[in-house]
Write a protein that holds these residues in place. Structure first.
Motif, mmCIF file in Angstrom:
data_model
loop_
_atom_site.group_PDB
_atom_site.id
_atom_site.type_symbol
_atom_site.label_atom_id
_atom_site.label_comp_id
_atom_site.label_asym_id
_atom_site.label_seq_id
_atom_site.Cartn_x
_atom_site.Cartn_y
_atom_site.Cartn_z
ATOM 1 N N GLU A 8 40.479 34.459 32.052
ATOM 2 C CA GLU A 8 41.312 35.395 31.295
ATOM 3 C C GLU A 8 40.580 35.901 30.058
ATOM 4 O OE1 GLU A 8 45.710 33.611 32.489
ATOM 5 O OE2 GLU A 8 44.699 32.868 30.689
ATOM 6 N N ARG A 9 39.903 34.985 29.365
ATOM 7 C CA ARG A 9 39.156 35.364 28.169
ATOM 8 C C ARG A 9 38.017 36.328 28.526
ATOM 9 N NH1 ARG A 9 40.603 32.748 23.686
ATOM 10 N NH2 ARG A 9 38.666 33.093 22.586
ATOM 11 N N ASN A 10 37.331 36.064 29.628
ATOM 12 C CA ASN A 10 36.250 36.950 30.058
ATOM 13 C C ASN A 10 36.774 38.358 30.318
ATOM 14 O OD1 ASN A 10 34.212 35.033 29.873
ATOM 15 N ND2 ASN A 10 34.434 34.392 31.997
ATOM 16 N N LEU A 11 37.920 38.459 30.947
ATOM 17 C CA LEU A 11 38.524 39.763 31.194
ATOM 18 C C LEU A 11 38.858 40.451 29.869
ATOM 19 C CD1 LEU A 11 39.568 41.691 33.425
ATOM 20 C CD2 LEU A 11 41.786 40.579 33.180
ATOM 21 N N MET A 12 39.374 39.695 28.931
ATOM 22 C CA MET A 12 39.706 40.264 27.625
ATOM 23 C C MET A 12 38.445 40.684 26.870
ATOM 24 S SD MET A 12 43.098 38.193 26.342
ATOM 25 C CE MET A 12 42.225 36.740 25.886
ATOM 26 N N TYR A 13 37.342 39.924 26.993
ATOM 27 C CA TYR A 13 36.083 40.314 26.359
ATOM 28 C C TYR A 13 35.677 41.713 26.821
ATOM 29 C CZ TYR A 13 35.171 35.279 25.454
ATOM 30 O OH TYR A 13 35.237 33.975 25.053
ATOM 31 N N ASP A 29 45.440 50.364 32.239
ATOM 32 C CA ASP A 29 44.693 51.467 32.839
ATOM 33 C C ASP A 29 43.752 50.952 33.932
ATOM 34 O OD1 ASP A 29 43.867 54.257 32.969
ATOM 35 O OD2 ASP A 29 41.990 53.572 32.064
ATOM 36 N N MET A 30 42.997 49.905 33.630
ATOM 37 C CA MET A 30 42.081 49.325 34.613
ATOM 38 C C MET A 30 42.845 48.881 35.852
ATOM 39 S SD MET A 30 41.207 46.077 35.943
ATOM 40 C CE MET A 30 41.615 44.867 34.722
ATOM 41 N N ARG A 31 44.004 48.276 35.649
ATOM 42 C CA ARG A 31 44.805 47.767 36.757
ATOM 43 C C ARG A 31 45.192 48.886 37.729
ATOM 44 N NH1 ARG A 31 49.250 46.618 39.197
ATOM 45 N NH2 ARG A 31 49.880 44.495 39.678
ATOM 46 N N SER A 32 45.401 50.075 37.210
ATOM 47 C CA SER A 32 45.814 51.194 38.060
ATOM 48 C C SER A 32 44.716 51.614 39.038
ATOM 49 C CB SER A 32 46.240 52.381 37.194
ATOM 50 O OG SER A 32 45.125 52.980 36.567
ATOM 51 N N TYR A 33 43.488 51.215 38.793
ATOM 52 C CA TYR A 33 42.373 51.548 39.676
ATOM 53 C C TYR A 33 42.106 50.477 40.737
ATOM 54 C CZ TYR A 33 41.312 55.309 36.451
ATOM 55 O OH TYR A 33 41.391 56.438 35.678
ATOM 56 N N LEU A 34 42.765 49.343 40.619
ATOM 57 C CA LEU A 34 42.530 48.254 41.582
ATOM 58 C C LEU A 34 43.193 48.561 42.919
ATOM 59 C CD1 LEU A 34 43.074 45.147 39.277
ATOM 60 C CD2 LEU A 34 40.909 46.202 39.960
ATOM 61 N N LEU A 42 44.066 41.423 40.375
ATOM 62 C CA LEU A 42 45.426 41.881 40.053
ATOM 63 C C LEU A 42 46.234 40.762 39.407
ATOM 64 C CD1 LEU A 42 46.227 43.957 43.257
ATOM 65 C CD2 LEU A 42 46.292 44.837 40.918
ATOM 66 N N THR A 43 46.185 39.593 40.006
ATOM 67 C CA THR A 43 46.918 38.441 39.485
ATOM 68 C C THR A 43 46.417 38.045 38.101
ATOM 69 O OG1 THR A 43 47.342 37.639 41.717
ATOM 70 C CG2 THR A 43 47.553 36.038 39.939
ATOM 71 N N LEU A 44 45.106 38.005 37.944
ATOM 72 C CA LEU A 44 44.510 37.657 36.656
ATOM 73 C C LEU A 44 44.924 38.658 35.580
ATOM 74 C CD1 LEU A 44 42.494 35.858 35.063
ATOM 75 C CD2 LEU A 44 40.717 37.483 35.759
ATOM 76 N N THR A 45 44.847 39.931 35.901
ATOM 77 C CA THR A 45 45.212 40.974 34.949
ATOM 78 C C THR A 45 46.684 40.881 34.580
ATOM 79 O OG1 THR A 45 43.489 42.398 35.862
ATOM 80 C CG2 THR A 45 45.204 43.465 34.532
ATOM 81 N N ASP A 46 47.536 40.677 35.562
ATOM 82 C CA ASP A 46 48.971 40.552 35.288
ATOM 83 C C ASP A 46 49.272 39.365 34.383
ATOM 84 O OD1 ASP A 46 49.510 42.794 36.796
ATOM 85 O OD2 ASP A 46 50.165 41.676 38.564
ATOM 86 N N CYS A 47 48.578 38.268 34.609
ATOM 87 C CA CYS A 47 48.785 37.068 33.789
ATOM 88 C C CYS A 47 48.368 37.333 32.339
ATOM 89 C CB CYS A 47 48.008 35.909 34.385
ATOM 90 S SG CYS A 47 48.381 34.327 33.625
ATOM 91 N N VAL A 48 47.215 37.968 32.152
ATOM 92 C CA VAL A 48 46.748 38.287 30.801
ATOM 93 C C VAL A 48 47.709 39.258 30.119
ATOM 94 C CG1 VAL A 48 44.913 39.412 29.475
ATOM 95 C CG2 VAL A 48 44.326 37.809 31.300
#
Length: 71
Positions: A8-13, A29-34, A42-48
């Motif tokens: 999660e931290r890596n994604l936030m970095y 915005d990034m999620r809309s391209y997945l 998708l799951t990781l992004t939703d959790c963050v």
């Protein structure tokens, strides 16, 4: 304060541009391209996103969102 996994931290970095709301916008915005088959990201992004929405700006400011190699 919410705790974040290393993934999660890596994604936030990668998507942090300074503020909690900007990070939420960037991840949304990034999620809309997945694609639908990118379930792990998708799951990781939703959790963050959920954790970021539950915290306030002061809690966000206390996070160290710079990877170790940046020191």
């Amino acid at each position: 304060m919410k705790t974040f996994t290393s993934e999660e931290r890596n994604l936030m970095y990668l998507y942090n541009s300074g503020t909690r709301l900007e990070l939420i916008d960037n991840l949304t915005d990034m999620r809309s391209y997945l694609q639908a088959d990118e379930t792990e990201l998708l799951t990781l992004t939703d959790c963050v996103l959920e954790k970021l929405r539950q915290m306030n700006d002061q809690e966000f400011s206390a996070l160290d969102l710079y990877p170790d190699f940046m020191d």
